[in-house]
Design a protein around this motif. Structure first.
Motif, mmCIF file in Angstrom:
data_model
loop_
_atom_site.group_PDB
_atom_site.id
_atom_site.type_symbol
_atom_site.label_atom_id
_atom_site.label_comp_id
_atom_site.label_asym_id
_atom_site.label_seq_id
_atom_site.Cartn_x
_atom_site.Cartn_y
_atom_site.Cartn_z
ATOM 1 N N PRO A 163 18.939 -93.343 13.785
ATOM 2 C CA PRO A 163 17.744 -92.101 14.060
ATOM 3 C C PRO A 163 17.114 -92.320 15.432
ATOM 4 O O PRO A 163 16.786 -93.482 15.829
ATOM 5 N N ASP A 164 16.470 -90.995 15.842
ATOM 6 C CA ASP A 164 15.664 -91.421 17.012
ATOM 7 C C ASP A 164 14.337 -91.908 16.519
ATOM 8 O O ASP A 164 14.175 -92.153 15.409
ATOM 9 N N ILE A 165 13.585 -92.029 17.522
ATOM 10 C CA ILE A 165 12.226 -93.014 17.505
ATOM 11 C C ILE A 165 11.511 -92.120 16.307
ATOM 12 O O ILE A 165 10.923 -92.875 15.460
ATOM 13 N N ARG A 166 11.287 -90.545 16.568
ATOM 14 C CA ARG A 166 10.344 -90.169 15.752
ATOM 15 C C ARG A 166 10.817 -90.439 14.108
ATOM 16 O O ARG A 166 10.050 -90.677 13.369
ATOM 17 N N LEU A 167 12.117 -90.012 13.713
ATOM 18 C CA LEU A 167 12.442 -90.256 12.520
ATOM 19 C C LEU A 167 12.463 -91.637 12.122
ATOM 20 O O LEU A 167 12.311 -91.944 10.841
ATOM 21 N N ALA A 168 13.044 -92.446 13.038
ATOM 22 C CA ALA A 168 12.891 -93.972 12.452
ATOM 23 C C ALA A 168 11.795 -94.406 12.193
ATOM 24 O O ALA A 168 11.511 -95.150 11.133
ATOM 25 N N SER A 169 10.653 -93.800 12.811
ATOM 26 C CA SER A 169 9.262 -94.385 12.487
ATOM 27 C C SER A 169 8.724 -93.986 11.077
ATOM 28 O O SER A 169 8.143 -94.709 10.293
ATOM 29 N N TYR A 170 9.275 -92.679 10.684
ATOM 30 C CA TYR A 170 9.080 -92.131 9.554
ATOM 31 C C TYR A 170 9.586 -93.047 8.441
ATOM 32 O O TYR A 170 9.115 -93.307 7.497
ATOM 33 N N TYR A 223 15.440 -80.486 9.112
ATOM 34 C CA TYR A 223 15.887 -81.902 9.354
ATOM 35 C C TYR A 223 16.574 -81.665 10.782
ATOM 36 O O TYR A 223 16.272 -82.620 11.511
ATOM 37 N N GLN A 224 17.140 -80.788 10.984
ATOM 38 C CA GLN A 224 17.854 -80.602 12.377
ATOM 39 C C GLN A 224 17.051 -80.675 13.535
ATOM 40 O O GLN A 224 17.238 -81.099 14.666
ATOM 41 N N ARG A 225 15.610 -80.191 13.188
ATOM 42 C CA ARG A 225 14.760 -80.125 14.021
ATOM 43 C C ARG A 225 14.249 -81.654 14.540
ATOM 44 O O ARG A 225 13.753 -82.017 15.588
ATOM 45 N N ILE A 226 14.148 -82.274 13.252
ATOM 46 C CA ILE A 226 13.944 -83.755 13.631
ATOM 47 C C ILE A 226 14.683 -84.741 14.394
ATOM 48 O O ILE A 226 14.687 -85.464 15.260
ATOM 49 N N ASP A 227 16.097 -84.663 13.838
ATOM 50 C CA ASP A 227 17.486 -85.342 14.529
ATOM 51 C C ASP A 227 18.438 -84.681 13.866
ATOM 52 O O ASP A 227 19.054 -84.922 12.720
ATOM 53 N N ILE A 228 19.108 -84.167 14.837
ATOM 54 C CA ILE A 228 20.482 -83.466 14.664
ATOM 55 C C ILE A 228 21.626 -84.365 14.002
ATOM 56 O O ILE A 228 22.163 -83.736 13.193
ATOM 57 N N ASP A 229 21.649 -85.594 14.510
ATOM 58 C CA ASP A 229 22.964 -86.350 14.185
ATOM 59 C C ASP A 229 22.562 -87.315 13.062
ATOM 60 O O ASP A 229 23.576 -87.719 12.417
ATOM 61 N N ASN A 230 21.320 -87.596 12.545
ATOM 62 C CA ASN A 230 21.060 -88.570 11.796
ATOM 63 C C ASN A 230 20.399 -88.218 10.438
ATOM 64 O O ASN A 230 19.733 -89.092 9.940
ATOM 65 N N SER A 231 20.064 -86.922 10.367
ATOM 66 C CA SER A 231 19.141 -86.650 9.359
ATOM 67 C C SER A 231 20.172 -86.167 7.887
ATOM 68 O O SER A 231 19.505 -85.747 6.876
ATOM 69 N N TRP A 232 21.541 -86.312 8.028
ATOM 70 C CA TRP A 232 22.203 -85.705 7.035
ATOM 71 C C TRP A 232 21.872 -86.230 5.677
ATOM 72 O O TRP A 232 22.173 -85.764 4.619
ATOM 73 N N ILE A 233 21.936 -87.716 5.672
ATOM 74 C CA ILE A 233 21.692 -88.477 4.458
ATOM 75 C C ILE A 233 20.599 -88.012 3.842
ATOM 76 O O ILE A 233 20.458 -87.605 2.658
ATOM 77 N N LEU A 234 19.330 -87.525 4.409
ATOM 78 C CA LEU A 234 17.917 -87.138 3.796
ATOM 79 C C LEU A 234 18.354 -85.746 3.533
ATOM 80 O O LEU A 234 17.610 -85.381 2.464
#
Length: 369
Positions: A103-110, A32-43
């Motif tokens: 979240p950044d664009i990649r995580l947000a799109s998912y 998850y850190q590789r996807i988005d360091i700051d906004n993936s903790w809920i997932l």
């Protein structure tokens, strides 16, 4: 590997689990850190919560109660349930991340794809393969480890049970062989044959009858007693023949009382349980003077219970050096434990010149008529 899973206590188990989850969840966290360091903790928290609940319920409820006993239909329903449980948590995790974080664009799109698929998106044919791959990636390693450990535990238990049964069978054979060796006193045979010889020489009609009784005993010991169970009536006949032959040795100088009764003589029992106690009474009872010696044998079968009481006059005599005795009685103790565990009570005592044996055996269902 087997000892690795089996030979640890509660403390070691907890440490092992903590290390295991540190590795598994650490890999999830790094992903998850590789996807988005700051906004993936809920997932990440969603995966931690879903994975721990799925693992521990499956490991300690589903596997022992359904999987090991072979209730595979219930296991399939459980698999469907945990897939739905994970997919629902994934949907709400996506909603919370989009609503409260940036979240950044990649995580947000998912996450937008997850949201657009809806709460039942994991069951749509168009997205089923993607969801299944994510689900399998999450649960495969922990559940595989636990299932392998469960199989090894069952195999180990079966192996121990097989070894225990093999040891029991071997012990049973050894007991039966030992019992056959000590089931009748050789002195009884010699003395009986001599008594019969005297009767025949004197043309006493009791000679022929005694010969038939001895023949009946030998046939029973050599052939019929090899059966797992015999009729109580046949055991009674053995005791009657034996007592009548012993009477030849002691004439009427020793009081011998024999009472055998059964409410149903068709009930069955393991052979030669009574005989060692009766033989022991004759071996030791008449050691007093003939006038003081006496033997009482009382066996009743009532309401599927056998009640035996054998008592005799008794006097403690000094034993020769290196004397080995009591083998017959000890052997019958073991046979009772082997064939009637928790279904018998045996009391043997010597008090004020009287040796007494009391035995109560509850017949097993298959022995009851």
């Amino acid at each position: 590997m087997n000892s690795f899973f089996q030979n640890y206590n509660t403390g070691k188990r907890i440490i092992l689990h903590l290390c295991f989850w540190f590795l598994v969840l650490g890999m999830q966290f790094i992903s998850y850190q590789r996807i988005d360091i700051d906004n993936s903790w809920i997932l990440f928290l969603k995966d931690v919560f879903s994975l721990l609940t799925i693992f521990y319920v499956t490991a300690y409820v589903i596997i022992p109660r359904w999987f090991i006993p072979g209730k595979f239909l219930l296991c399939m329903l459980w698999l469907l349930f945990i897939y739905a449980w994970w997919s629902f948590l994934s949907y709400f995790g996506a909603l919370l991340t989009l609503k409260y974080l940036t979240p950044d664009i990649r995580l947000a799109s998912y996450l937008e794809i997850v949201q657009s698929n809806g709460i039942f998106g994991a069951f749509r044919l168009s997205s089923l393969s993607d969801y299944l791959l994510d689900f399998i990636f999450l649960v495969a390693l922990p559940l595989t480890v636990k299932i392998v450990q469960a199989f090894m535990s069952v195999k180990n238990s079966k192996t121990k049970l097989e070894l225990k049964n093999a040891a029991l069978e071997l012990n049973n054979v050894q007991l039966e062989l030992a019992f056959l060796k000590y089931q009748i006193n050789p002195h009884f045979l010699l003395n009986t044959l001599y008594s019969i010889y005297v009767l025949v020489s004197d043309r006493d009609e009791r000679g022929g009858e005694s010969m038939m009784r001895l023949s009946s005993i030998m046939v029973y010991l050599l052939h019929e007693s090899n059966q797992p169970k015999v009729d109580i009536s046949r055991e009674f006949q053995l005791l009657k023949d034996y007592v009548e032959l012993e009477k030849l040795r002691y004439s009427e100088t020793v009081q011998i009382n024999l009472n055998l009764a059964a409410d149903d003589e068709n009930c069955m029992m393991v052979p030669l349980i009574f005989f060692p106690f009766v033989e022991n009474a004759f071996k030791h009872g008449p050691r007093l003077s003939s006038s003081a010696g006496w033997i009482s044998i009382d066996i009743k079968v009532k309401d599927h219970k056998v009640h035996l009481n054998v008592s005799n006059a008794y006097r403690e005599l000094s034993k020769p050096e290196n004397y080995i005795g009591g083998l017959g009685i000890e052997n019958v103790r073991k046979r009772l434990e082997l064939h009637y565990p928790h279904h018998h009570i045996l009391e043997i005592k010597s008090n004020e010149g009287v040796f007494t044996v009391n035995l109560v055996v509850t017949l097993l269902p298959e022995e009851q008529p």
